[in-house]
Write an enzyme that holds these catalytic residues in place. Structure first.
Site, short mmCIF file in Angstrom:
data_model
loop_
_atom_site.label_atom_id
_atom_site.label_comp_id
_atom_site.label_asym_id
_atom_site.label_seq_id
_atom_site.Cartn_x
_atom_site.Cartn_y
_atom_site.Cartn_z
N CYS A 16 4.94 -0.05 -3.31
CA CYS A 16 6.37 -0.20 -3.20
C CYS A 16 6.88 -1.52 -3.73
CB CYS A 16 6.82 -0.17 -1.74
SG CYS A 16 6.11 1.11 -0.76
N GLY A 42 6.92 1.38 -8.04
CA GLY A 42 7.05 2.68 -7.40
C GLY A 42 8.13 3.48 -8.08
N ASN A 116 6.83 -2.86 2.34
CA ASN A 116 5.78 -2.75 1.31
C ASN A 116 4.46 -3.12 1.98
OD1 ASN A 116 4.80 -4.78 -1.55
ND2 ASN A 116 4.19 -2.72 -1.02
N GLY A 117 3.49 -2.21 1.87
CA GLY A 117 2.18 -2.47 2.47
C GLY A 117 1.76 -1.30 3.33
N TYR A 261 -3.49 -6.23 -11.99
CA TYR A 261 -2.81 -5.05 -12.53
C TYR A 261 -1.37 -4.87 -12.05
CZ TYR A 261 -1.45 -0.13 -12.90
OH TYR A 261 -0.77 1.03 -13.15
N SER A 302 -0.90 -2.52 -19.42
CA SER A 302 -1.48 -3.45 -18.46
C SER A 302 -2.64 -4.25 -19.01
CB SER A 302 -1.90 -2.68 -17.20
OG SER A 302 -2.74 -1.60 -17.57
N ASP A 364 -9.26 -3.27 -20.91
CA ASP A 364 -8.37 -2.71 -19.90
C ASP A 364 -8.53 -3.50 -18.61
OD1 ASP A 364 -6.42 -1.14 -18.79
OD2 ASP A 364 -7.54 0.74 -18.88
N ASP A 365 -7.56 -3.32 -17.70
CA ASP A 365 -7.61 -4.09 -16.46
C ASP A 365 -8.56 -3.49 -15.45
OD1 ASP A 365 -5.87 -2.28 -14.53
OD2 ASP A 365 -4.99 -2.30 -16.52
N CYS A 401 -8.33 0.76 -1.30
CA CYS A 401 -7.48 -0.25 -0.67
C CYS A 401 -6.82 0.38 0.55
CB CYS A 401 -6.40 -0.71 -1.64
SG CYS A 401 -5.27 -1.91 -0.89
#
Ligand code: AMP
Length: 488
Positions: A16, A42, A116-117, A261, A302, A364-365, A401
């Site tokens: 978010c 988002g 957010n989280g 990222y 990215s 790439d990341d 995550c």
């Protein structure tokens, strides 16, 4: 007996962006612009709540910020303070009910929350609260916060908010709007970013802004003032700013993936330029995994800053060998595997004239499931590259995550059960190099151990998650036909 863990069945990913304004006559318009700058965080739904004359008005819808907030919609959100939210969540929990901000009228009056989280004890709280008669409208963990605020016995609102926060675990960068105050809060570990900005001397004095990333301030010609500190509740009202520390300090756990990222390169995150980190990731990657080649090609967008860093360090020319179609969503937003596979072709196309007959390094990341990289390696070979080397500007992503970044389950993460050599073979690349953990930390200038690196280590800084991970989900080897001998 195996205890039922609160988090397992309520696993709820949320990526978010949040944005808030206090003390500006065009609060909703500024929030719209702020969310527009945070759209990359988002794209599934967005919402704004604005405060006017003791009332809070809300508009939320599915879709992107630009399509949702037409002038006629913004006109219905008058007032001098507002908060907004833009959200992406994984399939299964889609829907307007889970869009944010959430707005309630409770024992503490009208309040709106944008979060957010991920809260790691939300499931546990939800069950307890439901048992005691609380009713939930949706399955977002943010609703738990509102219930905890409403139940607090504290006499003022900041006390009630502090009571609620002290019962929460996990990651939260929060904006809370009441009819005449705006609160900006960051969890004591500071997982997710949150920054304070200012537009000097409007008619009513300074206007204050709070955002997930500083790039939102640039769009509004606002000044970046500082970060909201981990464990800080900043109360913004007509009498000014008041900083309240609601919790004893905890070791910082800034999300390192914001630098790898997630954030925009033009943002300052955790006090450091994201672009600077990404170029450094690329430079260190070039030092750790040098390769003889004709060109460095980023996976756009990215992978671009890391590829520039790699090219500068290796002195191999940087070329835009893959062109991105910007008019489709990011691959990862596609809900099913079938569309995901199709999406790579939709999104990226090689420049054959550049690549033909050349030894190419793709930068790439990250590699998540491996689907994108595998298709790209093949695509670049088919375009005539004689060699394709893959370089990734972070360590292997081995674990999901639990703090607000959308990663798939451990079984779907290719690096959770496969070595870099196995992954190289799966991708069909001539070589594969991941940045080391030491390189990653150096690139973000983590001299004090302030960053969360759980997705690369599988070690989590919060107890509940660590317990679940230890008891739980396995990793999966590549399917038979692509499984290769593990190196002895
Ligand atoms: P995959 O095909 O699953 O390996 O996806 C790899 C691509 O997804 C890379 O190009 C990354 O830029 C991108 N990516 C990595 N992490 C995420 C994430 N959390 N959300 C969305 N995209 C991601």
């Amino acid at each position: 007996m195996k205890t039922k863990l609160a988090y397992a069945d309520d696993h709820f990913h949320d990526e978010c962006g949040v944005f808030g304004v206090f003390g500006h006559p065009e609060a909703a318009n500024l929030t719209y612009l702020g969310l527009y700058a945070l759209q990359h965080r988002g794209q599934e739904s967005a919402g704004i709540v604005a405060s006017s004359g003791g009332d809070l008005n809300m508009h939320r819808a599915m879709g992107e910020v630009e399509e949702i907030f037409q002038p006629r919609v913004l006109a219905k959100l008058p007032g001098t303070s507002a908060i907004g939210h833009t959200r992406y969540s994984t399939a299964g929990d889609k829907g307007l009910l889970n869009a944010q901000p959430i707005l309630v009228d409770c024992s503490k009056g009208k309040i709106a929350v944008a979060h957010n989280g991920n809260l790691t004890n939300a499931g546990e709280w939800r069950r307890k609260l439901e048992h005691r008669g609380s009713i939930f409208q949706a399955n977002s963990d943010t609703e738990v916060i509102v219930h905890l605020i409403a139940r607090s016995q504290a006499r003022n609102f900041s006390g009630a908010l502090g009571d609620a926060l002290n019962q929460l675990e996990g990651a939260y960068s929060l904006l809370v709007l009441t009819p005449d105050e705006l609160y900006a809060v960051r969890d004591p570990r500071g997982f997710r970013p949150l920054v304070l900005g200012r537009i000097p001397s409007t008619e009513n004095g300074d206007a204050w802004l709070v955002a997930s990333e500083t790039c939102a301030f640039d769009l509004l010609n606002a000044q970046y003032v500082r970060e909201i500190q981990p464990g800080e509740m900043l109360r913004i009202s007509r009498s000014g700013l008041e900083s309240i520390h609601f919790s004893p300090p905890k070791p910082h756990q800034y999300c390192i993936f914001e630098h790898v990222y997630f954030s925009r390169p033009d943002s300052i995150i955790f006090g450091r330029s994201v672009n600077e980190s990404r170029e450094m990731l690329g430079r260190l990657l070039a030092r750790e995994h040098p390769v003889e080649a004709d060109m460095i090609v980023p996976i756009p967008d990215s992978g671009v800053p890391a590829a520039i860093g790699f090219a500068l360090e290796s002195k191999i020319p940087f070329r835009m060998g893959l062109i991105r179609n910007h008019y489709i969503g990011r691959t990862f937003i596609e809900p099913s595997q079938a569309i995901r596979n199709f999406g790579v072709k939709l999104k990226l196309n090689p420049v054959r004239e550049l690549i033909k007959g050349k030894r190419v390094v793709l930068v790439d990341d990250s590699i998540v499931r491996g689907t994108t990289s595998r298709k790209l390696v093949r695509m670049v070979r088919e375009a005539g590259a004689t060699e394709v080397h893959m370089r990734i500007s972070c360590p292997p992503t081995i674990s999901p995550c639990y703090y607000g970044v959308d990663t798939p389950t451990r079984e779907e993460l290719i690096a959770s059960a496969n070595s870099p050599e196995e992954i190289r073979k799966y991708l069909g690349a001539d070589s594969l190099g991941y940045l080391s953990m030491a390189g990653l930390k150096q690139a973000v200038n983590d001299t004090k151990g302030d960053f969360c690196t759980s997705c690369y280590t599988g070690v989590y800084p919060t107890d509940l998650v660590q317990l679940e991970v230890r008891e739980g989900a396995g990793a999966k080897k590549l399917a038979e036909e692509v499984t290769v001998q593990r190196e002895s």
